[in-house]
Design a protein around this motif. Structure first.
Motif, PDB file in Angstrom:
ATOM      1  N   LYS A 259      -5.151  -6.725  30.260  1.00  0.00           N
ATOM      2  CA  LYS A 259      -4.771  -5.855  31.382  1.00  0.00           C
ATOM      3  C   LYS A 259      -4.214  -4.516  30.888  1.00  0.00           C
ATOM      4  O   LYS A 259      -4.371  -3.483  31.557  1.00  0.00           O
ATOM      5  CB  LYS A 259      -3.752  -6.554  32.292  1.00  0.00           C
ATOM      6  N   ALA A 260      -3.590  -4.518  29.721  1.00  0.00           N
ATOM      7  CA  ALA A 260      -3.115  -3.243  29.164  1.00  0.00           C
ATOM      8  C   ALA A 260      -4.322  -2.338  28.900  1.00  0.00           C
ATOM      9  O   ALA A 260      -4.367  -1.183  29.356  1.00  0.00           O
ATOM     10  CB  ALA A 260      -2.338  -3.493  27.872  1.00  0.00           C
ATOM     11  N   LEU A 261      -5.329  -2.859  28.194  1.00  0.00           N
ATOM     12  CA  LEU A 261      -6.505  -2.032  27.874  1.00  0.00           C
ATOM     13  C   LEU A 261      -7.294  -1.667  29.129  1.00  0.00           C
ATOM     14  O   LEU A 261      -7.812  -0.562  29.247  1.00  0.00           O
ATOM     15  CB  LEU A 261      -7.414  -2.750  26.874  1.00  0.00           C
ATOM     16  N   ILE A 262      -7.377  -2.615  30.071  1.00  0.00           N
ATOM     17  CA  ILE A 262      -8.100  -2.332  31.325  1.00  0.00           C
ATOM     18  C   ILE A 262      -7.419  -1.169  32.058  1.00  0.00           C
ATOM     19  O   ILE A 262      -8.073  -0.273  32.593  1.00  0.00           O
ATOM     20  CB  ILE A 262      -8.165  -3.604  32.205  1.00  0.00           C
ATOM     21  N   THR A 263      -6.086  -1.169  32.063  1.00  0.00           N
ATOM     22  CA  THR A 263      -5.341  -0.098  32.734  1.00  0.00           C
ATOM     23  C   THR A 263      -5.595   1.250  32.052  1.00  0.00           C
ATOM     24  O   THR A 263      -5.866   2.263  32.712  1.00  0.00           O
ATOM     25  CB  THR A 263      -3.828  -0.410  32.727  1.00  0.00           C
ATOM     26  N   ALA A 264      -5.537   1.241  30.711  1.00  0.00           N
ATOM     27  CA  ALA A 264      -5.760   2.497  29.978  1.00  0.00           C
ATOM     28  C   ALA A 264      -7.187   2.990  30.206  1.00  0.00           C
ATOM     29  O   ALA A 264      -7.409   4.187  30.434  1.00  0.00           O
ATOM     30  CB  ALA A 264      -5.501   2.274  28.487  1.00  0.00           C
ATOM     31  N   ALA A 265      -8.143   2.055  30.161  1.00  0.00           N
ATOM     32  CA  ALA A 265      -9.551   2.441  30.328  1.00  0.00           C
ATOM     33  C   ALA A 265      -9.796   2.993  31.731  1.00  0.00           C
ATOM     34  O   ALA A 265     -10.530   3.963  31.919  1.00  0.00           O
ATOM     35  CB  ALA A 265     -10.450   1.235  30.065  1.00  0.00           C
TER      36      ALA A 265
ATOM     37  N   ILE B 149     -14.485   1.915  19.499  1.00  0.00           N
ATOM     38  CA  ILE B 149     -15.168   1.616  20.763  1.00  0.00           C
ATOM     39  C   ILE B 149     -16.656   1.513  20.443  1.00  0.00           C
ATOM     40  O   ILE B 149     -17.252   2.484  19.962  1.00  0.00           O
ATOM     41  CB  ILE B 149     -14.929   2.744  21.793  1.00  0.00           C
ATOM     42  N   PRO B 150     -17.274   0.342  20.675  1.00  0.00           N
ATOM     43  CA  PRO B 150     -18.701   0.255  20.348  1.00  0.00           C
ATOM     44  C   PRO B 150     -19.516   1.179  21.247  1.00  0.00           C
ATOM     45  O   PRO B 150     -19.228   1.291  22.433  1.00  0.00           O
ATOM     46  CB  PRO B 150     -19.042  -1.218  20.613  1.00  0.00           C
ATOM     47  N   LYS B 151     -20.514   1.850  20.648  1.00  0.00           N
ATOM     48  CA  LYS B 151     -21.351   2.741  21.489  1.00  0.00           C
ATOM     49  C   LYS B 151     -22.136   1.892  22.479  1.00  0.00           C
ATOM     50  O   LYS B 151     -22.345   2.276  23.616  1.00  0.00           O
ATOM     51  CB  LYS B 151     -22.308   3.538  20.610  1.00  0.00           C
ATOM     52  N   ARG B 152     -22.581   0.706  21.981  1.00  0.00           N
ATOM     53  CA  ARG B 152     -23.334  -0.214  22.850  1.00  0.00           C
ATOM     54  C   ARG B 152     -22.715  -1.604  22.720  1.00  0.00           C
ATOM     55  O   ARG B 152     -22.383  -2.027  21.602  1.00  0.00           O
ATOM     56  CB  ARG B 152     -24.800  -0.274  22.417  1.00  0.00           C
TER      57      ARG B 152
ATOM     58  N   GLY C  81     -19.126 -14.090  33.590  1.00  0.00           N
ATOM     59  CA  GLY C  81     -17.936 -14.630  34.266  1.00  0.00           C
ATOM     60  C   GLY C  81     -16.844 -13.580  34.290  1.00  0.00           C
ATOM     61  O   GLY C  81     -17.079 -12.410  33.954  1.00  0.00           O
ATOM     62  N   TYR C  82     -15.608 -14.011  34.671  1.00  0.00           N
ATOM     63  CA  TYR C  82     -14.588 -12.983  34.896  1.00  0.00           C
ATOM     64  C   TYR C  82     -14.149 -12.280  33.619  1.00  0.00           C
ATOM     65  O   TYR C  82     -13.945 -11.066  33.608  1.00  0.00           O
ATOM     66  CB  TYR C  82     -13.406 -13.540  35.702  1.00  0.00           C
ATOM     67  N   ILE C  83     -14.089 -13.000  32.498  1.00  0.00           N
ATOM     68  CA  ILE C  83     -13.625 -12.339  31.263  1.00  0.00           C
ATOM     69  C   ILE C  83     -14.686 -11.343  30.788  1.00  0.00           C
ATOM     70  O   ILE C  83     -14.386 -10.206  30.427  1.00  0.00           O
ATOM     71  CB  ILE C  83     -13.279 -13.380  30.176  1.00  0.00           C
ATOM     72  N   GLY C  84     -15.961 -11.745  30.846  1.00  0.00           N
ATOM     73  CA  GLY C  84     -17.035 -10.854  30.420  1.00  0.00           C
ATOM     74  C   GLY C  84     -17.098  -9.588  31.267  1.00  0.00           C
ATOM     75  O   GLY C  84     -17.262  -8.481  30.738  1.00  0.00           O
ATOM     76  N   LEU C  85     -16.917  -9.746  32.575  1.00  0.00           N
ATOM     77  CA  LEU C  85     -17.000  -8.565  33.448  1.00  0.00           C
ATOM     78  C   LEU C  85     -15.776  -7.669  33.290  1.00  0.00           C
ATOM     79  O   LEU C  85     -15.892  -6.445  33.259  1.00  0.00           O
ATOM     80  CB  LEU C  85     -17.182  -8.987  34.908  1.00  0.00           C
ATOM     81  N   GLU C  86     -14.587  -8.287  33.181  1.00  0.00           N
ATOM     82  CA  GLU C  86     -13.380  -7.458  32.976  1.00  0.00           C
ATOM     83  C   GLU C  86     -13.549  -6.610  31.706  1.00  0.00           C
ATOM     84  O   GLU C  86     -13.287  -5.410  31.695  1.00  0.00           O
ATOM     85  CB  GLU C  86     -12.134  -8.343  32.837  1.00  0.00           C
ATOM     86  N   MET C  87     -14.002  -7.273  30.629  1.00  0.00           N
ATOM     87  CA  MET C  87     -14.096  -6.548  29.350  1.00  0.00           C
ATOM     88  C   MET C  87     -15.272  -5.588  29.333  1.00  0.00           C
ATOM     89  O   MET C  87     -15.197  -4.511  28.744  1.00  0.00           O
ATOM     90  CB  MET C  87     -14.211  -7.548  28.215  1.00  0.00           C
ATOM     91  N   GLY C  88     -16.374  -5.989  29.988  1.00  0.00           N
ATOM     92  CA  GLY C  88     -17.525  -5.100  30.055  1.00  0.00           C
ATOM     93  C   GLY C  88     -17.162  -3.812  30.784  1.00  0.00           C
ATOM     94  O   GLY C  88     -17.461  -2.709  30.313  1.00  0.00           O
TER      95      GLY C  88
ATOM     96  N   TYR D 178     -14.856  -1.589  28.604  1.00  0.00           N
ATOM     97  CA  TYR D 178     -15.539  -0.787  27.578  1.00  0.00           C
ATOM     98  C   TYR D 178     -16.433   0.275  28.205  1.00  0.00           C
ATOM     99  O   TYR D 178     -16.580   1.362  27.654  1.00  0.00           O
ATOM    100  CB  TYR D 178     -16.287  -1.691  26.594  1.00  0.00           C
ATOM    101  N   ALA D 179     -17.020  -0.025  29.371  1.00  0.00           N
ATOM    102  CA  ALA D 179     -17.823   1.016  30.049  1.00  0.00           C
ATOM    103  C   ALA D 179     -16.916   2.191  30.423  1.00  0.00           C
ATOM    104  O   ALA D 179     -17.289   3.350  30.267  1.00  0.00           O
ATOM    105  CB  ALA D 179     -18.496   0.432  31.287  1.00  0.00           C
ATOM    106  N   HIS D 180     -15.697   1.898  30.883  1.00  0.00           N
ATOM    107  CA  HIS D 180     -14.756   2.977  31.230  1.00  0.00           C
ATOM    108  C   HIS D 180     -14.349   3.784  29.992  1.00  0.00           C
ATOM    109  O   HIS D 180     -13.935   4.929  30.108  1.00  0.00           O
ATOM    110  CB  HIS D 180     -13.494   2.387  31.878  1.00  0.00           C
ATOM    111  N   LEU D 181     -14.463   3.150  28.826  1.00  0.00           N
ATOM    112  CA  LEU D 181     -14.102   3.862  27.593  1.00  0.00           C
ATOM    113  C   LEU D 181     -15.315   4.567  26.977  1.00  0.00           C
ATOM    114  O   LEU D 181     -15.223   5.175  25.922  1.00  0.00           O
ATOM    115  CB  LEU D 181     -13.500   2.886  26.576  1.00  0.00           C
ATOM    116  N   GLY D 182     -16.474   4.408  27.616  1.00  0.00           N
ATOM    117  CA  GLY D 182     -17.648   5.158  27.164  1.00  0.00           C
ATOM    118  C   GLY D 182     -18.757   4.326  26.557  1.00  0.00           C
ATOM    119  O   GLY D 182     -19.799   4.871  26.189  1.00  0.00           O
TER     120      GLY D 182
END
Ligand code: FAD
Length: 467
Positions: free
Chosen positions: A52-58, A172-175, A182-189, A192-196
């Motif tokens: 949630k920390a990284l999600i907030t920053a992203a 941050i991976p380019k791809r 599921g929920y963890i994959g979508l939260e993290m996906g 990272y999309a928000h980070l570029g």
């Protein structure tokens, strides 16, 4: 004679175990908490809090891209990812310190080491070369869960990563290819999309978030498309080759093989209960076919005096479920008559927009024989959502037309994670949609959408035309 003795021994200091230990301490039970790695468990170290920390920053970074919508011109935005990760780890350190203080303040003794049963009431704890034994009148197993893998994609921490590594990547991976929608994959996906990153999600089932309300998932899928996230359902990842930054992954999509090029592969296909090395059979216990420790509605195992809580006993694998079970078990050990009640157990997904649900879905309510109806209010009709520039999604209440009782809430939209609190209380209290509709909600706030959905259920919504 064991080296230490206590009323209650808790194994595992995640949100199940540490909360249980604190409550046991409050109830004047002599308590020892054993933890092999992290005070705070998966949740604090590699789960809820760092994600949630990284999600907030992203999300903040993503919002900056749209700052001009608010009349703010921002230039030269760049990301210092190592600093972001450092900030995330700092939060964990602060909170870990807080938990340690709380354990101490409630007279809980913490022992670091790996626990394993040697009998139904005795555990051996090993830390490096030292080993001690602890005898306890009651033992609470709170050893949590670990990421599940899939055979063609064994975790190596570099090319094939789990959520644990995804929280501390060096760059941050380019791809990024995410296996598992599921929920963890979508939260993290989304993070990272928000980070570029250019993110692709492949899901074997026929919808993202399998098991979730299809309407919620459709709304989310639209938002994922707008963010440029490519999603494939009915898609089975089969093999991969290459090195970090240059991987080829073969995925069977709707029956035909396709090659996806990516920098890293994040596998989020679920989590499995963690009883490895615990020797539970020495306590006279067995896991079920899926590896969970079977318990009744008091979290009692088949062996008297041994309890199990949290991820290790089964779904939903959520921190607040683990904590609630931990509190209940502590109270049972202290002699109170308690059972766990999962009726009002909220679940939140920190996607963008957020999703939060509690209670029954419309179809579940109908299956249970209710004369189920819905009341729905779009965030697009909320003044506060408009002022936040976050109008995607809706608030939906499921209720019994006969008694007007609230049966469930399904939310997708801004701050769904906070709004679900009131919905959960409504279900816990056995409230009706009339109770919510009659309650004055502050203006302009997103909480008005809870009230408006309840009013819509009664055909009395003010800010939409009732049908
Ligand atoms: P855990 O937190 O897994 O703790 C178990 C502890 O036991 C660990 O510290 C482990 O080291 C210790 N242990 C294991 N074996 C032994 C042994 N033999 N001896 C001593 N110690 C041992 N849930 C939410 O509710 N909200 C969220 O937003 C959320 N986000 C998540 C994001 C991610 C990326 C992940 C991975 C999980 C997330 N979860 C979330 C799920 C949540 O983290 C778990 O449901 C929760 O941590 C379960 O708590 P627990 O106490 O059962 O186990």
């Amino acid at each position: 004679m064991a080296d230490k003795q206590c009323d209650a021994l808790v194994i595992g200091a995640g949100p199940g175990g540490y909360v249980s230990a604190i409550r046991l301490g409050q109830l004047k039970q002599k308590t020892i908490l054993v933890e092999k790695a992290w005070i705070g468990g998966t949740c604090l170290h590699v789960g809820c809090i760092p994600s949630k920390a990284l999600i907030t920053a992203a999300k903040f970074h993503e919002k900056l891209k749209h700052a001009s919508d608010f009349g703010i011109n921002v230039q030269g935005v760049s990301i210092d990812f190592p600093k972001m990760v450092h900030w995330e780890r700092d939060i964990i350190e602060k909170f870990t310190g807080g938990i340690k203080q709380l354990l101490k303040g409630n007279s809980v003794e913490t022992v670091m080491g790996v626990a394993r049963f040697i009998s139904p009431n005795e555990v051996e704890v090993t830390n490096g070369n030292s080993t001690i034994t602890i005898a306890a009148k009651n033992i609470v197993i709170a050893t949590g869960s670990v990421p599940s893998g899939i055979p063609p994609f064994p975790f190596d921490g570099e090319r094939i990563i789990s959520s644990t590594e995804a929280l501390v990547l060096p760059e941050i991976p380019k791809r990024l290819l995410v296996i598992g929608g599921g929920y963890i994959g979508l939260e993290m996906g989304i993070m990272y999309a928000h980070l570029g990153s250019k993110v692709t999600v492949v899901e074997m089932m026929d919808q993202l978030l399998p098991g979730f309300d299809a309407e919620l998932v459709r709304t989310l899928a639209r938002s994922l498309r707008q963010k440029g996230i490519e999603c494939h359902v009915n898609a089975k990842a089969k093999t991969f080759s290459g090195t970090v930054g240059n991987l080829n992954v073969t995925v069977e999509v709707e029956g035909s093989d396709r090659i996806f090029e990516t920098d890293r592969v994040l596998v989020t296909v679920g989590r499995k209960p963690n009883t490895a090395g615990l020797d539970i059979e020495k306590a006279g216990l067995k896991t079920d076919a899926r590896g969970f420790v079977p318990v009744n509605n008091k979290c009692q195992t088949s062996v008297s005096g041994i309890y199990a809580i949290g991820d290790v006993v089964g779904n939903p694998m959520l921190a607040h479920k683990a904590s609630k079970e931990g509190e209940i078990v502590a109270e049972i050990i202290a002699g109170h008559n308690r059972v766990v009640d999962y009726l009002a157990m909220p679940a939140v997904i920190f996607t963008d927009p957020e999703i939060a649900t509690v209670g029954l879905s419309e179809s579940e309510a109908k299956e249970k024989g209710y004369n189920a109806g819905i009341g729905k209010f779009p965030f697009g009709a909320s003044a506060r959502a408009l002022t936040q520039g976050a109008t995607d999604g809706y608030m939906k209440v499921i209720f019994d037309r006969d008694s007007k009782q609230v049966l469930g809430f399904h939310i997708i939209g801004p701050d769904a994670s906070d709004l679900i609190g009131e919905a959960t209380l409504a279900i816990e209290m056995g409230s009706t949609v009339e109770d919510i509709s009659l309650t004055v909600h502050p203006h302009p706030t997103l909480t008005e959408t809870v009230m408006e959905a309840a009013k819509a259920a009664l055909g009395e919504a003010i800010h939409i035309v009732n049908r």
